[in-house]
Design an enzyme around this catalytic site. Sequence first.
Site, PDB file in Angstrom:
ATOM      1  CE1 TYR A  68      64.150  25.911  17.932  1.00 37.52           C
ATOM      2  CE2 TYR A  68      64.026  26.395  15.597  1.00 37.52           C
ATOM      3  CZ  TYR A  68      64.274  26.801  16.884  1.00 37.52           C
ATOM      4  OH  TYR A  68      64.631  28.103  17.132  1.00 37.52           O
ATOM      5  CG  HIS A  74      69.712  27.516  19.873  1.00 40.62           C
ATOM      6  ND1 HIS A  74      68.905  26.445  19.577  1.00 40.62           N
ATOM      7  CD2 HIS A  74      68.861  28.558  20.005  1.00 40.62           C
ATOM      8  CE1 HIS A  74      67.646  26.833  19.524  1.00 40.62           C
ATOM      9  NE2 HIS A  74      67.590  28.099  19.796  1.00 40.62           N
ATOM     10  N   PRO A 122      58.698  37.923  16.223  1.00 44.26           N
ATOM     11  CG  PRO A 122      58.783  38.281  13.917  1.00 44.26           C
ATOM     12  CD  PRO A 122      59.135  37.278  14.977  1.00 44.26           C
ATOM     13  NE  ARG A 166      58.018  33.739  23.313  1.00 38.67           N
ATOM     14  CZ  ARG A 166      59.156  33.268  22.797  1.00 38.67           C
ATOM     15  NH1 ARG A 166      59.104  32.410  21.810  1.00 38.67           N
ATOM     16  NH2 ARG A 166      60.331  33.644  23.266  1.00 38.67           N
ATOM     17  N   GLY A 167      52.478  34.935  18.579  1.00 37.12           N
ATOM     18  CA  GLY A 167      51.084  34.820  18.174  1.00 37.12           C
ATOM     19  C   GLY A 167      50.144  35.748  18.916  1.00 37.12           C
ATOM     20  CG  LEU A 209      51.303  41.696  19.017  1.00 40.71           C
ATOM     21  CD1 LEU A 209      52.581  42.477  18.735  1.00 40.71           C
ATOM     22  CD2 LEU A 209      50.219  42.629  19.546  1.00 40.71           C
ATOM     23  CB  ALA A 240      41.521  35.761  16.248  1.00 41.50           C
TER      24      ALA A 240
END
Length: 329
Positions: free
Chosen positions: A58, A123, A203, A206-207, A209, A212
């Site tokens: 990362y 990983h 979960p 990836r944004g 849900l 907005a």
Amino acid sequence: MSMPKRQLGANGPMVSAIGFGCMSFAGFFGAADDETSLETLAAVEAAGIDFWDTANLYGMGRSERIIGQYLKESSAQVTLATKVGIIPGPPRAFNNEEDYIRAELESSLEKLNRDKVELYYIHRRQQELPVEKVAETMGKFIEEGLIDAWGLSEVAPSTIRRAHKVVPVTAVQNEYSLWTRQPELGVIQTCEELGITFVPFSPIARGALGVADLDPAAFHDSDFRKSNPRFMGQNWLENMEYIRAFRTYAAKKGVSTPALALAWVLHQGDHLIPIPGTRTKEHLADWADAGEIGLSEDDLWEIEQILPAGWAAGDRYADAQMVGVERYC
């Protein structure tokens, strides 16, 4: 608000039922700012979230360095997980050999300002190397006190079983959410049978849900999702119809969309510890109380009607991103 606890593996520590994924600190979901990341970690600690997840990949150590800086400057007591095994491309490659893993572990520990990490993941698997050999390597690191436990990421049930016979696996991390449900076809059950914690990443889809609507056209050039099929063209338009229906249902229940999505994951088994991530403390506040949301059988049935298994249009990864992921169905 009191954060519920769950056990990490069969013999591990009790940690927050919701963990925290630190991938976004490296700019995978748009430009990131280190000072903002440090502020977010302070909010994470204040929320009682004490299970943090990162990887050497990362930002090529950026996420680990941010965590290390925070831990050096605070008295936070956290259970740390980091990962190893991916060599970024192109083309992407994988290395699970002992010498490579040891060198990367030492580098990660230095960045994290730690003498050890509580959980160390492979990983991605290096397929030509037997996973039994990898388990032996991880067992050595446990004996040396460099790690407390080990885990696997994006693997098949058969791999989990093979590895667990050699050195017990504490956690398995795969993508899992209301729009990515493949782990229900064996991984979740295998982990439960063997006393392994299943750690769902992404979960909150990836944004997707989130509170907005997202606008993929506005994604930063560095955003990992720009090449993700589910966020593209007609796929995204179709997916938004489902997402808006789910958002309406969450509003009727008086909870945020991401909190409800996360609560659904938590209700799939007591051995699940999801690790949502965010770049900001504001977004953290949208879902930090998900562990307090109770869902009845009727609630779960209604959610299934709104977002039935397989509803998402488009694959969860582009072909290049899928390299290294074990497919078993």
